[in-house]
Design a protein around this motif. Sequence first.
Motif, PDB file in Angstrom:
ATOM      1  N   ARG A 162       0.859  -1.381   0.022  1.00  0.00           N
ATOM      2  CA  ARG A 162       0.043  -0.119  -0.009  1.00  0.00           C
ATOM      3  C   ARG A 162       0.971   1.319  -0.075  1.00  0.00           C
ATOM      4  NH1 ARG A 162      -2.454  -1.044   4.415  1.00  0.00           N
ATOM      5  NH2 ARG A 162      -1.383   0.437   5.777  1.00  0.00           N
ATOM      6  N   PHE A 163       1.778   1.412   0.850  1.00  0.00           N
ATOM      7  CA  PHE A 163       2.752   2.456   0.906  1.00  0.00           C
ATOM      8  C   PHE A 163       3.497   2.699  -0.246  1.00  0.00           C
ATOM      9  CE2 PHE A 163       2.378   1.961   5.697  1.00  0.00           C
ATOM     10  CZ  PHE A 163       1.624   3.018   5.991  1.00  0.00           C
ATOM     11  N   THR A 164       4.012   1.703  -0.968  1.00  0.00           N
ATOM     12  CA  THR A 164       4.754   1.767  -2.111  1.00  0.00           C
ATOM     13  C   THR A 164       3.854   2.379  -3.324  1.00  0.00           C
ATOM     14  OG1 THR A 164       6.355  -0.054  -1.299  1.00  0.00           O
ATOM     15  CG2 THR A 164       6.318   0.381  -3.846  1.00  0.00           C
ATOM     16  N   LYS A 165       2.565   1.627  -3.538  1.00  0.00           N
ATOM     17  CA  LYS A 165       1.743   2.359  -4.285  1.00  0.00           C
ATOM     18  C   LYS A 165       1.325   3.643  -4.122  1.00  0.00           C
ATOM     19  CE  LYS A 165      -0.714  -1.974  -5.573  1.00  0.00           C
ATOM     20  NZ  LYS A 165      -1.999  -2.704  -5.663  1.00  0.00           N
ATOM     21  N   GLN A 166       1.376   4.064  -2.788  1.00  0.00           N
ATOM     22  CA  GLN A 166       1.065   5.532  -2.649  1.00  0.00           C
ATOM     23  C   GLN A 166       2.127   6.430  -2.925  1.00  0.00           C
ATOM     24  OE1 GLN A 166      -0.200   4.780   1.393  1.00  0.00           O
ATOM     25  NE2 GLN A 166      -2.182   5.737   1.139  1.00  0.00           N
ATOM     26  N   ALA A 167       3.511   5.933  -2.691  1.00  0.00           N
ATOM     27  CA  ALA A 167       4.541   6.731  -3.152  1.00  0.00           C
ATOM     28  C   ALA A 167       4.428   6.647  -4.855  1.00  0.00           C
ATOM     29  CB  ALA A 167       5.789   5.910  -2.943  1.00  0.00           C
ATOM     30  N   ILE A 168       4.122   5.734  -5.471  1.00  0.00           N
ATOM     31  CA  ILE A 168       4.084   5.883  -6.980  1.00  0.00           C
ATOM     32  C   ILE A 168       3.052   6.974  -7.305  1.00  0.00           C
ATOM     33  CG2 ILE A 168       3.187   4.570  -9.149  1.00  0.00           C
ATOM     34  CD1 ILE A 168       4.380   1.907  -7.857  1.00  0.00           C
ATOM     35  N   HIS A 169       2.057   6.927  -6.499  1.00  0.00           N
ATOM     36  CA  HIS A 169       0.900   7.958  -7.018  1.00  0.00           C
ATOM     37  C   HIS A 169       1.517   9.397  -6.923  1.00  0.00           C
ATOM     38  CE1 HIS A 169      -2.838  10.027  -7.240  1.00  0.00           C
ATOM     39  NE2 HIS A 169      -2.609  10.638  -6.178  1.00  0.00           N
ATOM     40  N   GLU A 170       2.194   9.536  -5.599  1.00  0.00           N
ATOM     41  CA  GLU A 170       2.821  10.765  -5.202  1.00  0.00           C
ATOM     42  C   GLU A 170       3.920  11.256  -6.376  1.00  0.00           C
ATOM     43  OE1 GLU A 170       2.148  12.777  -2.425  1.00  0.00           O
ATOM     44  OE2 GLU A 170       0.507  11.692  -2.746  1.00  0.00           O
ATOM     45  N   ILE A 171       4.604  10.353  -6.742  1.00  0.00           N
ATOM     46  CA  ILE A 171       5.644  10.766  -7.977  1.00  0.00           C
ATOM     47  C   ILE A 171       4.911  11.274  -9.003  1.00  0.00           C
ATOM     48  CG2 ILE A 171       7.151   9.575  -9.611  1.00  0.00           C
ATOM     49  CD1 ILE A 171       8.114   7.775  -7.073  1.00  0.00           C
ATOM     50  N   PRO A 178       9.061   5.102 -10.646  1.00  0.00           N
ATOM     51  CA  PRO A 178       7.772   4.173 -10.359  1.00  0.00           C
ATOM     52  C   PRO A 178       8.073   2.625 -10.947  1.00  0.00           C
ATOM     53  CG  PRO A 178       7.137   6.089 -11.672  1.00  0.00           C
ATOM     54  CD  PRO A 178       8.633   6.051 -11.511  1.00  0.00           C
ATOM     55  N   ASP A 179       9.128   2.376 -11.966  1.00  0.00           N
ATOM     56  CA  ASP A 179       9.333   1.340 -12.495  1.00  0.00           C
ATOM     57  C   ASP A 179       9.866   0.397 -11.492  1.00  0.00           C
ATOM     58  OD1 ASP A 179       8.385   1.935 -15.098  1.00  0.00           O
ATOM     59  OD2 ASP A 179      10.265   2.436 -15.650  1.00  0.00           O
ATOM     60  N   LEU A 180      10.967   1.022 -10.718  1.00  0.00           N
ATOM     61  CA  LEU A 180      11.481   0.355  -9.562  1.00  0.00           C
ATOM     62  C   LEU A 180      10.589  -0.051  -8.527  1.00  0.00           C
ATOM     63  CD1 LEU A 180      15.215   2.188  -9.284  1.00  0.00           C
ATOM     64  CD2 LEU A 180      14.495   0.026 -10.214  1.00  0.00           C
ATOM     65  N   ALA A 181       9.914   1.012  -8.135  1.00  0.00           N
ATOM     66  CA  ALA A 181       8.868   0.667  -7.166  1.00  0.00           C
ATOM     67  C   ALA A 181       7.818  -0.115  -7.553  1.00  0.00           C
ATOM     68  CB  ALA A 181       7.907   1.982  -6.873  1.00  0.00           C
ATOM     69  N   GLU A 182       7.564  -0.340  -8.910  1.00  0.00           N
ATOM     70  CA  GLU A 182       6.698  -1.566  -9.419  1.00  0.00           C
ATOM     71  C   GLU A 182       7.250  -3.035  -9.064  1.00  0.00           C
ATOM     72  OE1 GLU A 182       3.495  -1.644 -10.294  1.00  0.00           O
ATOM     73  OE2 GLU A 182       3.032   0.367 -10.482  1.00  0.00           O
ATOM     74  N   GLN A 183       8.602  -3.016  -9.331  1.00  0.00           N
ATOM     75  CA  GLN A 183       9.311  -4.279  -9.084  1.00  0.00           C
ATOM     76  C   GLN A 183       9.102  -4.473  -7.718  1.00  0.00           C
ATOM     77  OE1 GLN A 183      13.366  -4.432 -10.225  1.00  0.00           O
ATOM     78  NE2 GLN A 183      13.125  -2.951 -11.979  1.00  0.00           N
ATOM     79  N   VAL A 184       9.397  -3.824  -6.581  1.00  0.00           N
ATOM     80  CA  VAL A 184       9.174  -4.029  -5.265  1.00  0.00           C
ATOM     81  C   VAL A 184       7.708  -4.603  -5.047  1.00  0.00           C
ATOM     82  CG1 VAL A 184       8.974  -3.115  -2.922  1.00  0.00           C
ATOM     83  CG2 VAL A 184      10.830  -2.228  -4.705  1.00  0.00           C
ATOM     84  N   ILE A 185       6.738  -4.188  -5.525  1.00  0.00           N
ATOM     85  CA  ILE A 185       5.229  -4.332  -5.398  1.00  0.00           C
ATOM     86  C   ILE A 185       5.266  -5.717  -5.977  1.00  0.00           C
ATOM     87  CG2 ILE A 185       2.809  -3.960  -6.181  1.00  0.00           C
ATOM     88  CD1 ILE A 185       3.651  -0.900  -6.117  1.00  0.00           C
ATOM     89  N   THR A 186       5.902  -6.031  -7.208  1.00  0.00           N
ATOM     90  CA  THR A 186       5.363  -7.380  -7.884  1.00  0.00           C
ATOM     91  C   THR A 186       6.490  -8.417  -6.772  1.00  0.00           C
ATOM     92  OG1 THR A 186       5.571  -6.637 -10.010  1.00  0.00           O
ATOM     93  CG2 THR A 186       6.377  -8.661  -9.539  1.00  0.00           C
ATOM     94  N   HIS A 187       7.520  -8.305  -6.379  1.00  0.00           N
ATOM     95  CA  HIS A 187       7.835  -9.055  -5.440  1.00  0.00           C
ATOM     96  C   HIS A 187       7.146  -9.382  -3.817  1.00  0.00           C
ATOM     97  CE1 HIS A 187      11.534  -9.769  -7.759  1.00  0.00           C
ATOM     98  NE2 HIS A 187      11.768  -8.455  -7.697  1.00  0.00           N
ATOM     99  N   LEU A 188       6.785  -8.396  -3.490  1.00  0.00           N
ATOM    100  CA  LEU A 188       5.853  -8.351  -2.180  1.00  0.00           C
ATOM    101  C   LEU A 188       4.596  -8.987  -2.647  1.00  0.00           C
ATOM    102  CD1 LEU A 188       6.402  -4.739  -0.796  1.00  0.00           C
ATOM    103  CD2 LEU A 188       7.397  -6.793   0.336  1.00  0.00           C
ATOM    104  N   GLU A 189       3.839  -8.832  -3.507  1.00  0.00           N
ATOM    105  CA  GLU A 189       2.789  -9.331  -4.055  1.00  0.00           C
ATOM    106  C   GLU A 189       2.781 -11.292  -3.914  1.00  0.00           C
ATOM    107  OE1 GLU A 189       0.050  -6.141  -6.084  1.00  0.00           O
ATOM    108  OE2 GLU A 189       1.318  -7.336  -7.287  1.00  0.00           O
TER     109      GLU A 189
END
Length: 132
Positions: free
Chosen positions: A32-41, A97-108
């Motif tokens: 959730r926080f990583t997605k919010q960071a992407i939105h903020e970016i 956002p691309d690096l953050a998306e990688q984090v989300i993928t791994h966390l999911e």
Amino acid sequence: MINNPYHKYQESSVQTATPAQLIIMLYDGAIRFTKQAIHEISQQRYGGANQFFIKAQSIIHELIASLDANIEISKNLYSIYEYLLHLLIQANTKKSPDLAEQVITHLEELREAWRQAIKQNGGSQAEAGATK
């Protein structure tokens, strides 16, 4: 004293959760926080993105702290968590956002693995696996 019903429910959920369920809650929070960071970016609110990245990093640190060094899989999880921290720091520094998306993928993927472990072990304490 907590008067907000949502906060009461959330507090109750945490207090009654098994260790594995708490791990899943941590994954949910980091996602959730990583997605919010992407939105903020995307809104060019880099200060807000920084705050959300820091929150996600804090959760990863909690996941690291929950590892039981006596269990073999903990060593692998430690390496994965360290990698995720690296990606989060890079995503924050580069506002990527691309690096953050990688984090989300791994966390999911990790979250889903924990969910499967809980199902296979019937939600028992044993499914906590790599947690203290």
